[in-house]
Design an enzyme around this catalytic site. Structure first.
Site, PDB file in Angstrom:
ATOM      1  N   LYS A   1       7.746  19.691  12.117  1.00  0.00           N
ATOM      2  CA  LYS A   1       7.048  19.760  13.407  1.00  0.00           C
ATOM      3  C   LYS A   1       5.519  19.846  13.285  1.00  0.00           C
ATOM      4  O   LYS A   1       4.806  19.266  14.094  1.00  0.00           O
ATOM      5  CB  LYS A   1       7.575  20.928  14.239  1.00  0.00           C
ATOM      6  CG  LYS A   1       8.984  20.681  14.775  1.00  0.00           C
ATOM      7  CD  LYS A   1       9.437  21.819  15.663  1.00  0.00           C
ATOM      8  CE  LYS A   1      10.745  21.484  16.353  1.00  0.00           C
ATOM      9  NZ  LYS A   1      11.128  22.518  17.328  1.00  0.00           N
TER      10      LYS A   1
ATOM     11  N   ASP B   1       9.361  21.748  23.760  1.00  0.00           N
ATOM     12  CA  ASP B   1      10.206  22.946  23.590  1.00  0.00           C
ATOM     13  C   ASP B   1       9.967  23.970  24.707  1.00  0.00           C
ATOM     14  O   ASP B   1      10.917  24.549  25.241  1.00  0.00           O
ATOM     15  CB  ASP B   1       9.938  23.614  22.232  1.00  0.00           C
ATOM     16  CG  ASP B   1      10.683  22.919  21.099  1.00  0.00           C
ATOM     17  OD1 ASP B   1      11.723  22.277  21.358  1.00  0.00           O
ATOM     18  OD2 ASP B   1      10.229  23.025  19.945  1.00  0.00           O
TER      19      ASP B   1
HETATM   20  P1  NAP Z   1      10.908  30.232  12.438  1.00  0.00           P
HETATM   21  O1  NAP Z   1       9.603  29.601  12.740  1.00  0.00           O
HETATM   22  O2  NAP Z   1      11.433  30.213  11.046  1.00  0.00           O
HETATM   23  O3  NAP Z   1      10.805  31.792  12.932  1.00  0.00           O
HETATM   24  C1  NAP Z   1      11.871  32.669  12.689  1.00  0.00           C
HETATM   25  C2  NAP Z   1      11.635  33.977  13.458  1.00  0.00           C
HETATM   26  O4  NAP Z   1      12.792  34.818  13.253  1.00  0.00           O
HETATM   27  C3  NAP Z   1      10.415  34.762  12.976  1.00  0.00           C
HETATM   28  O5  NAP Z   1       9.876  35.490  14.041  1.00  0.00           O
HETATM   29  C4  NAP Z   1      11.063  35.707  11.939  1.00  0.00           C
HETATM   30  O6  NAP Z   1      10.320  36.866  11.712  1.00  0.00           O
HETATM   31  C5  NAP Z   1      12.353  36.046  12.644  1.00  0.00           C
HETATM   32  N1  NAP Z   1      13.371  36.509  11.711  1.00  0.00           N
HETATM   33  C6  NAP Z   1      14.103  35.771  10.839  1.00  0.00           C
HETATM   34  N2  NAP Z   1      14.934  36.563  10.125  1.00  0.00           N
HETATM   35  C7  NAP Z   1      14.692  37.838  10.549  1.00  0.00           C
HETATM   36  C8  NAP Z   1      15.234  39.100  10.198  1.00  0.00           C
HETATM   37  N3  NAP Z   1      16.180  39.233   9.241  1.00  0.00           N
HETATM   38  N4  NAP Z   1      14.773  40.197  10.842  1.00  0.00           N
HETATM   39  C9  NAP Z   1      13.819  40.087  11.796  1.00  0.00           C
HETATM   40  N5  NAP Z   1      13.260  38.917  12.184  1.00  0.00           N
HETATM   41  C10 NAP Z   1      13.702  37.804  11.557  1.00  0.00           C
HETATM   42  O7  NAP Z   1      12.087  29.611  13.333  1.00  0.00           O
HETATM   43  P2  NAP Z   1      11.990  29.001  14.812  1.00  0.00           P
HETATM   44  O8  NAP Z   1      11.826  27.541  14.716  1.00  0.00           O
HETATM   45  O9  NAP Z   1      11.010  29.808  15.588  1.00  0.00           O
HETATM   46  O10 NAP Z   1      13.497  29.257  15.336  1.00  0.00           O
HETATM   47  C11 NAP Z   1      13.980  30.553  15.582  1.00  0.00           C
HETATM   48  C12 NAP Z   1      15.403  30.477  16.140  1.00  0.00           C
HETATM   49  O11 NAP Z   1      15.403  29.781  17.371  1.00  0.00           O
HETATM   50  C13 NAP Z   1      16.407  29.726  15.255  1.00  0.00           C
HETATM   51  O12 NAP Z   1      17.636  30.405  15.307  1.00  0.00           O
HETATM   52  C14 NAP Z   1      16.525  28.369  15.904  1.00  0.00           C
HETATM   53  O13 NAP Z   1      17.787  27.772  15.682  1.00  0.00           O
HETATM   54  C15 NAP Z   1      16.358  28.723  17.367  1.00  0.00           C
HETATM   55  N6  NAP Z   1      15.802  27.628  18.185  1.00  0.00           N
HETATM   56  C16 NAP Z   1      16.479  27.265  19.310  1.00  0.00           C
HETATM   57  C17 NAP Z   1      15.970  26.252  20.111  1.00  0.00           C
HETATM   58  C18 NAP Z   1      16.709  25.834  21.345  1.00  0.00           C
HETATM   59  O14 NAP Z   1      16.455  24.722  21.842  1.00  0.00           O
HETATM   60  N7  NAP Z   1      17.581  26.660  21.889  1.00  0.00           N
HETATM   61  C19 NAP Z   1      14.757  25.612  19.764  1.00  0.00           C
HETATM   62  C20 NAP Z   1      14.081  26.034  18.616  1.00  0.00           C
HETATM   63  C21 NAP Z   1      14.620  27.049  17.830  1.00  0.00           C
HETATM   64  P3  NAP Z   1       9.241  36.934  10.489  1.00  0.00           P
HETATM   65  O15 NAP Z   1       7.987  36.299  11.011  1.00  0.00           O
HETATM   66  O16 NAP Z   1       9.106  38.374  10.217  1.00  0.00           O
HETATM   67  O17 NAP Z   1       9.840  36.175   9.335  1.00  0.00           O
END
Ligand code: NAP
Length: 277
Positions: free
Chosen positions: A70, A107
């Site tokens: 992205k 998004d």
């Molecule tokens: P990302 O950039 O990798 O961010 C992940 C987030 O989750 C960060 O805030 C991270 O915190 C936190 N996290 C991960 N493991 C953790 C843990 N064990 N304890 C506490 N916090 C934790 O991912 P993203 O792209 O933002 O996506 C996040 C989620 O949203 C995913 O599950 C993805 O599938 C979902 N999503 C859904 C849609 C939709 O259309 N519904 C769209 C996009 C994403 P840290 O900064 O501390 O690592």
């Protein structure tokens, strides 16, 4: 005889097999009776630029980009929307007739449209939003919530520096809240959003106490596997209106489909079922 071109689009990721986008776009192409194909494309980060420059020559009119492309897609694009620039990432590309790659990010649009469709009484200006997580999805959601008129965003992330960076970037309506005290702010929230990966199948659970949660609070989770996360189940039990994350995925797909295939599709129960199939 001039050959009529069948428009191609796709979703580029690494890995890509898990993506539900081909099912969503395929369902719309079929039910709307449109000519076109939408395919999953596995592309490694080092090959992204070559792939994007080659795709228009192969008949592609655009593409979605997903993890991990992205941010890089934004750098490669020739024309970037203000919205995508603000978020710092692209998810929707259009290969223009001008030979240029146009980048946008839908998004946040998908996030807000999902709430507006699923919870029509949701009032973003009713009070603060508590946002859990400060990753890529959170950036798009924060911009969308600010644009929708949320007065304040309480932002809590495991890695505090990431939340603080976003507070500096997006201004005074954002306030960082320590991860281990996030539950003390639950009672202040008019909107509560989980943007972390916690609660997703195969990941650790989200252990946030909902004590003090008001029944008027709209609770949403962008994790959509499972559809009803523990957060949503607990909020539902507490009497809140809840919205699952699948609708965000469906709504973010709408603007790209319309640009590539010329018709605006509807997000309805049949679209949800197609994505879940
Ligand atoms: P990302 O950039 O990798 O961010 C992940 C987030 O989750 C960060 O805030 C991270 O915190 C936190 N996290 C991960 N493991 C953790 C843990 N064990 N304890 C506490 N916090 C934790 O991912 P993203 O792209 O933002 O996506 C996040 C989620 O949203 C995913 O599950 C993805 O599938 C979902 N999503 C859904 C849609 C939709 O259309 N519904 C769209 C996009 C994403 P840290 O900064 O501390 O690592």
């Amino acid at each position: 005889m001039k050959e009529s071109k069948i428009p191609l689009a796709g979703v580029i990721g690494c890995p890509i097999a898990h993506s539900k986008s081909p099912q969503i776009h395929g369902h719309w192409l079929k039910t709307l009776g449109l000519k076109g194909h939408y395919v999953p494309l596995h592309v490694k980060p080092e090959d992204l630029s070559d792939a994007l420059r080659t795709m228009p020559k192969l008949g592609y009119v655009g593409a979605n980009v997903t993890i991990p492309h992205k941010e890089q897609a934004l750098e490669i694009a020739d024309v970037v929307s203000d919205h995508a620039a603000k978020i710092g990432a692209a998810n929707t590309l259009v290969f223009g007739g001008d030979g240029k790659i146009h980048a946008d990010n839908t998004d946040g649009y998908g996030f807000v449209q999902n709430l507006r469709q699923s919870a029509p009484k949701w009032n973003p200006s009713a009070g603060p939003a508590l946002v859990l997580g400060a990753g890529g999805a959170a950036r798009a959601i924060i911009v969308a919530l600010l644009d929708a008129g949320v007065p304040e965003i309480l932002l809590s992330n495991r890695t505090a520096e990431r939340a603080e960076t976003l507070c500096q970037e997006f201004g005074p309506r954002l306030k960082s809240v320590a991860w281990d005290t996030a539950d003390t702010t639950v009672s202040d929230a008019a909107t509560l959003v989980n943007t972390t990966a916690l609660g997703m199948t195969g990941k650790a659970p989200l252990t946030l106490s909902l004590k003090g949660l008001q029944t008027s609070t709209l609770v949403t989770d962008i994790v959509y596997a499972p559809l009803k996360t523990e957060l949503l189940a607990k909020a539902e039990e507490a009497g809140c209106i809840t919205v699952d994350g699948l609708g965000m995925l469906l709504h973010q797909a709408v603007p790209g489909f319309e640009r590539w295939f010329g018709t605006r599709p509807a997000v309805d129960e049949a679209t949800r079922q197609a994505a879940l199939a």
